[in-house]
Every structure is written in C-alpha cells, then in structure tokens.
Design an enzyme around this catalytic site. Structure first.
Site, short mmCIF file in Angstrom:
data_model
loop_
_atom_site.label_atom_id
_atom_site.label_comp_id
_atom_site.label_asym_id
_atom_site.label_seq_id
_atom_site.Cartn_x
_atom_site.Cartn_y
_atom_site.Cartn_z
N LYS A 166 -5.53 -11.73 32.40
CA LYS A 166 -5.31 -10.95 33.62
C LYS A 166 -5.73 -11.75 34.84
CE LYS A 166 -6.15 -6.06 34.55
NZ LYS A 166 -5.05 -5.42 33.80
N ARG A 191 7.70 -12.00 26.24
CA ARG A 191 8.48 -11.66 25.03
C ARG A 191 9.73 -10.94 25.49
NH1 ARG A 191 4.69 -7.62 25.84
NH2 ARG A 191 5.65 -5.56 26.07
N GLU A 226 -9.01 -2.30 43.45
CA GLU A 226 -7.71 -2.45 44.13
C GLU A 226 -7.42 -1.21 44.97
OE1 GLU A 226 -5.19 -4.93 40.70
OE2 GLU A 226 -4.77 -2.82 41.07
C1 MV4 Z 1 -2.27 0.82 39.21
C2 MV4 Z 1 -1.79 2.09 39.62
C3 MV4 Z 1 -1.94 2.46 40.96
N1 MV4 Z 1 -2.56 1.62 41.83
N2 MV4 Z 1 -2.86 0.01 40.12
C4 MV4 Z 1 -1.61 1.50 34.51
C5 MV4 Z 1 -1.89 0.54 33.40
C6 MV4 Z 1 -1.73 -0.81 33.97
N3 MV4 Z 1 -0.46 -1.37 33.56
C7 MV4 Z 1 -1.76 -0.66 35.45
N4 MV4 Z 1 -1.56 0.73 35.72
C8 MV4 Z 1 -1.61 1.19 37.00
N5 MV4 Z 1 -2.16 0.40 37.92
C9 MV4 Z 1 -3.01 0.42 41.40
N6 MV4 Z 1 -3.63 -0.39 42.27
C10 MV4 Z 1 -1.15 2.90 38.65
C11 MV4 Z 1 -1.08 2.46 37.35
C12 MV4 Z 1 -0.44 3.34 36.38
C13 MV4 Z 1 0.78 2.95 35.82
C14 MV4 Z 1 1.38 1.74 36.12
C15 MV4 Z 1 2.60 1.42 35.52
C16 MV4 Z 1 3.20 2.29 34.62
C17 MV4 Z 1 2.61 3.47 34.31
C18 MV4 Z 1 1.39 3.83 34.89
C19 MV4 Z 1 0.78 5.04 34.56
C20 MV4 Z 1 -0.41 5.38 35.15
C21 MV4 Z 1 -1.03 4.53 36.05
#
Ligand code: MV4
Length: 671
Positions: free
Chosen positions: A116, A291, A200
């Site tokens: 990450k 992938r 963030e």
């Molecule tokens: C976030 C976000 C909102 N703001 N970062 C969820 C797991 C990881 N892939 C990152 N995720 C998120 N990061 C910030 N700054 C909201 C999510 C998030 C999300 C992101 C993509 C797809 C589905 C999600 C479901 C819940 C929260």
C-alpha cells in the site's frame, strides 16, 4: 503463440480461460484438487492433473505441485486466473526459474503494487492523484491530529498494512480522533500484525471506478476504459458495469492516462486494473490489481475484445492487438455475481449439491461464465460462486432490462443464493436511475435485504400450492402408468390414478407442511385432466402441463410458469422468481423428530475448527465465544446459546466438521 498452457485455477475463470485457449488452438492443462475431480474445468481441458487434497494451501496454492505438472505436461506457460497465486510474486519468480512463462506482470510490478505504502509513493511520483491525507512514519497523536486538522473533517483512519476496509474508522470531529486512532491501531495490530495507520479526507459518497489497462513487452500501453463497481457488500463487488454511468470523455481520458502512468511507473506488462474512488469532479488512486479481474467481461462486451486472448498474445511476445485509437465503446454491459450464499444467515456461504440448476439461456447479449452444472457441489473449500451473469444492451436501460429478464430465468435448488438480492437491486429505482455509490446497498437495505420475505400476491400464493399439488398428482399418475406397463396388464382398473371411490365422487387428500403450517389439499379429478383443488383460499380449477421449460400452470384461468423440484419429501416450487419450500407429509410416516433445541452448539456449515476458546467444565454466559470455525478464508465465531457449564468439546482445533455436527454439549442440569 503457445502450443500448450496450464491453468492454475478452478471454477468459472478456469473454464473461461480454457474456452479462449481452445478457440486459439492452444492445448490446455487443468489442475484439480480431490474436491474438484468431477468439476467442469476438468472436463473442458485437454488434460487434467490431480494436485492434492481440497484445502487450497495443499492444492491450488501449492507452487511446487503446479510447476511439477507444468514440467511433466510440457506446458509452456501458466495462466493463474484471479485469486490463488495470481498476485503471488514468488510464484511468478518460480515460473521464471522453471522456464515457464507466467501469464501476468513482472514480479517486481506485483510486489510494488502489493504494498500500500509503496504503491502510493509510486503514484505520488507519477502524478497520479491521491486522496488528500497523511501516510508518514511518525505515528504520534500530535502529528496525526495536526494532519487531520490540515485535511479537514470528516477524515478516515486506515490501517497502513490493511485493505478491504478492515480497521477503517470515520472521524467526524477532533474530539473523536484519539479513540478512533486507538481502535484502528488495535484492529490493525490483531489483523495485520502492524498497527501503523494513515489518515485521509473521507469521501462520504464515493463511487468505485476502475480502469482496465494493458501493456505489452514492447512498451505499448492502452486503457480499455472504465468499470463502475460501486455496488458492493462488505467490500465484495456484487454488480459491475461498463462504461461508468455519467462518465464524460474528457474525464475518461484523464483517468485512463493516470492509470497508464501508474502502470508505466512499475514497468507493467499484461492486464492490470487501477482502482479509483471518485466523487463529483475528483478521483483518487486506491490501489492497482495486478491480475485479470473477475469483472473483466463487461469490458470485453463494450469493446468487443477478448482480454484473455490479449493476455496470451502479450505473454507470448506479441504486441497489443489494438492501439488506443482503435479502441472504442459500444453499448453498455452489466455483470452480477451469482453466489451460493444464505441471506438468512448474513450471506454466509451455502454449501450443498446443486440438485437443480437452470441458468439463463446464452444468447448474443447474454453471457454466463460458470464453473458448475446441475449435480455439482458447492464446497466449503473455495469461493461459493455459481456464475457470473453478464448482459449487454445498446444503452444502460436496455442492459438493465435484459439483466432483469436473464435473472428471472435463474433456477437454483439445493443451496441458498443471493439471487433475491440481485433481483431486488436490478428492480430498484435508484439502480435504474444509476444513482450509484459505495453505500448503495447499506442505504437501500430495507428494500434490498428485507428482514422478512414479503408475502406473495394471493394469486401467486395459490399457484404455489396448486403447482406442488399437481406435481405430486402427475408423479402418482406416472408411477401408476409405469406399474401398469410393468404388470403386463396395461388396462387394469387398479392402476388408474383417478382417485375413483365406491359410491361417490373420487377425491384424494394430499398433505403438505410449509414451515410450521400444515395444509391438506383435497383434489378432485375433472374431465380433461384438470383438477378442482380445495385450498385455504377456496376451491380452484387447476391444470398443468410439464415441459423442459418447466410447468405451465393455469389456476382459475390465470396462467403461471413454475418449476417443481423434488428432493425426497421436500418440494421446491420456483415461482415468481422465488423458491417456496414445502414438505409432502406422508400420513403413514412416523412423527418428525424434534430438531435440536437452542441448547446445542452445532456447525452451521462444513468448516474447519480453527480455535477452541473454552475447556470442559467451564461455566459460560450466553453469547460468550466458544469456538472459531474457518471456511473459505472466512472466520465464524460460535457463541454459547445459553448460560451453562461446558460438558464436552466434540472436536479439537484443526478438525473438519460437517454441517449439523454437534460441537459442544452442555451439562444436563442446565439444558
Ligand atoms: C475510502 C472511502 C472514502 N474515503 N477512502 C474501502 C476499502 C478500501 N478499498 C478503501 N475503501 C474506501 N476508502 C476515503 N478517503 C470509502 C471506501 C469504501 C469503499 C471503496 C471502494 C469500494 C467500496 C467501498 C465500500 C465502503 C467504503
């Protein structure tokens, strides 16, 4: 181009890769675990090699076994699919050392994007937009709280070593920050063994938009546009579509170029996906997957390209089949993932035999990527996916309509599925209007995941009972005819199934049970093969005709389509897009044994006992965790169903248990 490739995977993706390889005239080698000996991918491949017991770490993750098969079968390259070893840099290295081509990116790119922190640093250097935040080494509260103030609330605390949402904490105001950081650190330490966190700017209603990128070994890069994967449940994608609703060409190009910059920065080769979260005009890098993604078919449908063919050509040293300006978007595609999951058990995997499986008819714009067929098992060892259903339409509304139609053709008996959720999503006005964001399912939970199943309209309710009754009568008739034919006296009156009675109109009573409800249906044969049925809602005229397409039922003139599937005394009536389970009560059968009460701890699904948290003799309160089960990379903690004293622990950590196995017994005086 390769002569022979090995597919180091199973299920739908293995079948999918084999399909393209066959079309290109490439011989295919499948590998399978003992649990997959009769799996579809084994049948489809030109040859199939056993690689060990069902647990993935002893089979599909066993690098030495897979490379040994590659050597002995003469496979020149290995396609890893997704999951398993597809993003394992050590496996990519081992392939190179064994002189076998890994159909994927260089190991260095896998490693860079697997970290990450490193991936964010690379993005920063490449000008790829990152969410405003702080990712530094200093973890003292002062530093983090100053960063949060600079970013502006609400902020999101994330585990630096984490992913998939584990350890995330939303912080609305400064006074909540310290507690949130402590909680995130605690969860990060227990989940990842690393308690570093980052902070963030929190995007409150983001969309998940990802860009498909491709690079060849000659320095050519292209992006095959975007996919919107915002509809997720517990960070697992449920619905994916392309193109992203509301995306405009300038923004698409901006995101595509950012994705290519990310790929170029790590010397990428092959298929890759750069994930962004987007809100309003902004979009920020989330991660890069090295992938081929599960959802790649929606990209294939709008571009007319076969991405596995692209992978095979690039891995064999050929240039990208098309350059950027030759790529275009036509129409709209949507994919849903059909899973054997039980909505009544919080979507836990539903293990069992697919006693009845009927998937949508494949057509020009309806595609079913599946690895199972009727009679196959959904086992606790692997992802419980039944299929991916992908549809294409000239525009999004056409695709949505086609998806709803295809979903209505699905029939599954033997396991629970998420088809109810998928149908509810597709029928939901917010989905039809493309009002998407990652909170979609949570926001519409009441409509999508109703606490209780809404009752059917009266006519459908009646049709369910009529379908079951007529199916039983048809079985009896067929059995009598068979008996008559076998008796040599075809016309014996004893073998006519017409409920004839001495001194009166013929009728026959059939008894069914649904849940706690027991019902007797009196059936009266009528001229012409129809019946009058005495049901709770009154008497109805009913007749049915069976065909391969199922039951065509007419009740008081109203027609219905149904399917009735029998499993011993259990009748499943598939009608109006739902399964209705009835049990035929045999009046001569012994009374039903009472099910185990709440004072037992039984395994809800086949699983491995991963941790035993108590000792015999321990006194426990209701709700105290007693055991942890593991199935398909998921942990399930079982708690005490009552206050009591542990009498016996039937299974130790490491043992496999079947669904329904009694795990813990309580001392008698407290049952
Ligand atoms: C976030 C976000 C909102 N703001 N970062 C969820 C797991 C990881 N892939 C990152 N995720 C998120 N990061 C910030 N700054 C909201 C999510 C998030 C999300 C992101 C993509 C797809 C589905 C999600 C479901 C819940 C929260």
């Amino acid at each position: 181009m390769f002569q022979k490739i090995l597919i180091a995977n199973r299920g739908e993706i293995a079948c999918r890769v084999i399909r393209t390889a066959k079309r290109l005239g490439i011989a295919t080698v499948a590998v399978y675990s003992e649990a997959d000996a009769r799996a579809l991918h084994v049948d489809l491949a030109d040859e199939a090699w056993p690689i060990g017991p069902p647990p993935a770490r002893e089979s599909y993750l066993a690098i030495d076994k897979i490379l040994d098969v590659a050597r002995r079968s003469g496979a020149e390259a290995i396609h890893p699919g997704y999951g398993f070893l597809s993003e394992n840099a050590d496996f990519a290295d081992a392939c190179a050392q064994a002189g076998v081509v890994f159909i994927g990116p260089p190991p260095g790119a896998i490693r860079a994007m697997g970290s990450k922190a490193e991936s964010k640093a690379i993005m920063q250097r490449s000008g790829v937009p990152l969410v405003p935040g702080y990712h530094g080494e200093a973890q003292d509260f002062q530093t983090v709280s100053e960063a949060a103030a600079r970013i502006g609330y609400p902020v999101l605390i994330k585990a630096s070593a984490g992913g998939g949402g584990k350890g995330m904490r939303i912080v609305e105001r400064p006074s909540d920050l310290e507690t949130a950081i402590e909680g995130a650190k605690r969860e990060a330490r227990s989940s990842f063994g690393d308690d570093r966190v980052l902070v963030e700017k929190y995007l409150t209603r983001p969309r998940h938009i990802e860009i498909q990128v491709f690079a060849d070994t000659r320095g050519n890069f292209a992006f095959l546009f975007e996919r919107d994967c915002s509809i997720q449940r517990r960070y697992q994608k449920v619905v994916e579509e392309a193109p992203a609703p509301g995306m405009d060409p300038p923004r698409r190009r901006l995101m595509g170029e950012a994705a290519i910059a990310a790929a170029r920065a790590v010397g990428y080769v092959g298929a890759g996906t750069v994930e962004f979260i987007a809100e309003g005009e902004v979009f920020y890098f989330m991660e890069m997957n090295t992938r081929l993604q599960v959802e790649h078919p929606v990209t294939e449908m709008i571009t007319g390209q076969d991405l596995v063919e692209w992978q095979l050509r690039v891995a064999s040293g050929e240039p990208l089949p098309l350059i950027q300006d030759q790529l275009g978007i036509r129409g709209h595609a949507i994919e849903v993932r059909v899973y054997a999951e039980d909505p009544a058990r919080d979507f836990l995997p539903s293990i069992g035999t697919l006693v009845h499986l009927r998937q949508p008819r494949e057509a020009a714009h309806v595609r079913v990527d599946t690895g199972v067929g009727q009679g196959h098992q959904i086992t606790p060892y692997y992802d419980p996916m039944i299929a991916k259903l992908i549809v294409w339409g000239e525009d999004r509304p056409a695709a949505v309509r086609r998806l709803a139609g295809a979903l209505s053709e699905y029939e599954v008996v033997g396991v629970q599925t998420n088809l109810g959720l998928l149908r509810a999503i597709v029928d939901n006005p917010a989905f039809e209007q493309a009002r998407l964001d990652t909170g979609f399912i949570a926001r519409h939970a009441d409509e999508l995941l109703p606490a209780i199943t809404p009752r059917l309209p009266e006519a459908d309710e009646t049709a369910v009972w009529a379908a079951a009754t007529l199916a039983v009568l048809a079985e009896q008739r067929a059995a009598k005819q068979g008996k008559a034919e076998r008796s040599g006296d075809r016309w014996s009156p004893w073998d006519v199934a017409d409920a004839w009675r001495l001194n009166g109109e013929g009728y026959q009573d059939l008894r069914f049970r649904r849940g706690e409800e027991t019902l007797t249906v009196r059936t009266h044969p009528q001229a012409g093969g129809s019946f009058r049925l005495d049901l709770p809602a009154g008497s109805v005229q009913a007749e049915a005709a069976e065909s391969e397409a199922g039951m065509f039922l007419r009740v008081d003139g109203i027609s219905h389509r149904a399917r009735v599937v029998r499993r011993r005394a259990e009748l499943t009536v598939i009608l109006a897009g739902r399964n209705h389970v009835l049990h035929q009560v045999d009046p001569l059968a012994p009374p039903r044994l009472e099910m185990a009460g709440e004072d037992k701890l039984i395994a809800p699904i086949p699983a491995r006992v991963s941790r035993v948290l108590i000792e015999p003799g321990a006194r426990v309160k209701k709700g105290v965790p007693l055991l942890v089960l593991e199935a398909m990379k998921m942990e399930l903690t079982l708690s005490a169903p009552l206050d009591g004293t542990i009498e016996t622990l039937r299974h130790r950590a490491g043992e496999m248990v079947e669904e329904g196995t009694e795990l813990v017994t309580f001392a008698r005086e407290e049952r």
